[in-house]
Design a protein around this motif. Structure first.
Motif, short mmCIF file in Angstrom:
data_model
loop_
_atom_site.label_atom_id
_atom_site.label_comp_id
_atom_site.label_asym_id
_atom_site.label_seq_id
_atom_site.Cartn_x
_atom_site.Cartn_y
_atom_site.Cartn_z
N LEU A 66 -6.32 135.58 -71.80
CA LEU A 66 -7.12 135.07 -72.92
C LEU A 66 -7.52 136.18 -73.88
O LEU A 66 -7.70 135.93 -75.07
CB LEU A 66 -8.37 134.37 -72.37
CG LEU A 66 -8.11 133.09 -71.58
CD1 LEU A 66 -9.41 132.58 -70.97
CD2 LEU A 66 -7.47 132.02 -72.45
N ASN A 67 -7.63 137.40 -73.40
CA ASN A 67 -8.00 138.53 -74.25
C ASN A 67 -6.79 139.23 -74.87
O ASN A 67 -6.95 140.15 -75.67
CB ASN A 67 -8.81 139.55 -73.44
CG ASN A 67 -10.17 139.00 -73.06
OD1 ASN A 67 -10.81 138.30 -73.84
ND2 ASN A 67 -10.62 139.29 -71.85
N SER A 74 -3.91 140.24 -85.21
CA SER A 74 -3.65 138.88 -84.71
C SER A 74 -4.79 138.36 -83.86
O SER A 74 -5.65 139.11 -83.41
CB SER A 74 -2.34 138.87 -83.90
OG SER A 74 -2.47 139.66 -82.75
N ARG A 75 -4.80 137.04 -83.63
CA ARG A 75 -5.77 136.42 -82.75
C ARG A 75 -5.40 136.67 -81.29
O ARG A 75 -4.21 136.78 -80.95
CB ARG A 75 -5.79 134.90 -82.95
CG ARG A 75 -6.39 134.40 -84.23
CD ARG A 75 -6.39 132.86 -84.19
NE ARG A 75 -7.04 132.29 -85.35
CZ ARG A 75 -6.48 131.44 -86.19
NH1 ARG A 75 -5.23 131.08 -86.01
NH2 ARG A 75 -7.15 130.97 -87.22
N THR A 76 -6.40 136.67 -80.43
CA THR A 76 -6.14 136.66 -79.00
C THR A 76 -5.69 135.26 -78.61
O THR A 76 -5.85 134.29 -79.38
CB THR A 76 -7.40 137.03 -78.20
OG1 THR A 76 -8.38 136.00 -78.39
CG2 THR A 76 -7.96 138.39 -78.61
N ILE A 77 -5.18 135.14 -77.39
CA ILE A 77 -4.84 133.80 -76.88
C ILE A 77 -6.09 132.93 -76.86
O ILE A 77 -6.06 131.77 -77.27
CB ILE A 77 -4.19 133.89 -75.49
CG1 ILE A 77 -2.80 134.53 -75.60
CG2 ILE A 77 -4.09 132.51 -74.84
CD1 ILE A 77 -2.11 134.77 -74.27
N GLY A 78 -7.21 133.48 -76.41
CA GLY A 78 -8.46 132.72 -76.37
C GLY A 78 -8.90 132.24 -77.74
O GLY A 78 -9.35 131.10 -77.90
N GLU A 79 -8.77 133.09 -78.75
CA GLU A 79 -9.14 132.70 -80.11
C GLU A 79 -8.18 131.64 -80.65
O GLU A 79 -8.60 130.74 -81.40
CB GLU A 79 -9.13 133.93 -81.03
CG GLU A 79 -10.26 134.90 -80.75
CD GLU A 79 -10.08 136.26 -81.40
OE1 GLU A 79 -11.10 136.98 -81.54
OE2 GLU A 79 -8.94 136.62 -81.77
N GLY A 172 2.69 126.80 -79.79
CA GLY A 172 3.87 127.66 -79.67
C GLY A 172 3.49 129.14 -79.64
O GLY A 172 4.10 129.93 -78.91
N GLN A 173 2.49 129.51 -80.42
CA GLN A 173 2.03 130.90 -80.39
C GLN A 173 1.45 131.27 -79.03
O GLN A 173 1.69 132.37 -78.52
CB GLN A 173 0.98 131.13 -81.48
CG GLN A 173 1.54 131.11 -82.88
CD GLN A 173 0.45 131.24 -83.94
OE1 GLN A 173 -0.70 130.88 -83.71
NE2 GLN A 173 0.83 131.74 -85.10
N VAL A 174 0.69 130.35 -78.43
CA VAL A 174 0.14 130.61 -77.09
C VAL A 174 1.28 130.85 -76.10
O VAL A 174 1.22 131.78 -75.28
CB VAL A 174 -0.77 129.45 -76.63
CG1 VAL A 174 -1.15 129.61 -75.16
CG2 VAL A 174 -2.02 129.37 -77.50
N ALA A 181 2.31 138.70 -72.57
CA ALA A 181 1.26 139.19 -71.66
C ALA A 181 1.73 139.23 -70.21
O ALA A 181 0.97 139.64 -69.33
CB ALA A 181 0.01 138.34 -71.80
N GLY A 182 2.96 138.78 -69.94
CA GLY A 182 3.50 138.83 -68.59
C GLY A 182 3.21 137.61 -67.74
O GLY A 182 3.38 137.65 -66.52
#
Length: 198
Positions: A66-67, A74-79, A172-174, A181-182
């Protein structure tokens, strides 16, 4: 508000309570498709696809994920999930014939709660859309209200090319970010058939 709207308004309100058990979350698999093609069943099916993709894009994310972000700008996954929350809420509110009031606060919600609510919002929109006829779409306006009394009202067409398509874009970005992020999505997800392969 007719009985159909009352039922789904209650369902929508219950989504704010949240579902914390992952087994209870909707869209682990796509629901059965309708027997007839109508404007309502087509839009409902598109919503189901959104829910299915969001479910698997966010399934198994951890705090480190999420971080994660691709770069400083860019945004984080959480954002990104927070942004999807806003977009899905806007779309669902249009189908519920309710305004969306900004700003939308999600900071007091856990990731699990946000994920649950997004899926519940989509489930509500999908169910209503599947029962909609052509005339109903004339009422599904995208109404936004902002602090200070400003606002705007746009037709449902804008809800399609705006929040709905934007939400798909960010899902799709997530998927891409979590791969970076692995922690890629489950490779057994079958997007064509809307199920998880054994």
């Amino acid at each position: 508000m007719n009985s159909r709207k009352t039922i789904f308004f209650i369902l929508f309100l219950l989504s704010f309570v949240g579902i914390t058990n992952a087994q209870d979350l909707p869209f682990r698999e796509m629901p059965p498709f309708a027997k007839a093609y109508t404007s309502g069943t087509l839009m409902g099916r598109m919503s189901d696809g959104l829910g299915f993709r969001f479910y698997w894009a966010t399934e198994g994310l951890n705090v480190d994920n999420l971080n994660f972000k691709a770069g400083e700008e860019s945004r984080t996954i959480g954002e990104t999930v927070d942004h999807i929350y806003t977009l899905v809420l806007m779309f669902t509110n249009a189908v519920m014939e309710q305004p969306t009031t900004f700003p939308i606060e999600t900071k007091d919600l856990t990731f699990i709660e946000k994920r649950s609510k997004v899926l519940s919002f989509i489930q509500t929109a999908s169910a209503l859309l599947k029962m909609s006829n052509d005339e109903d779409f004339e009422r599904y306006n995208l109404v936004s209200q902002f602090a200070g009394g400003n606002g705007q009202k746009l037709p449902f067409w804008n809800g399609l090319n705006g929040p709905l398509e934007d939400a798909l874009w960010h899902i799709g970005q997530v998927v891409t970010l979590r791969r970076m992020a692995g922690n890629p999505i489950n490779p057994k997800v079958d997007f064509m058939n809307g199920r998880i392969n054994k």
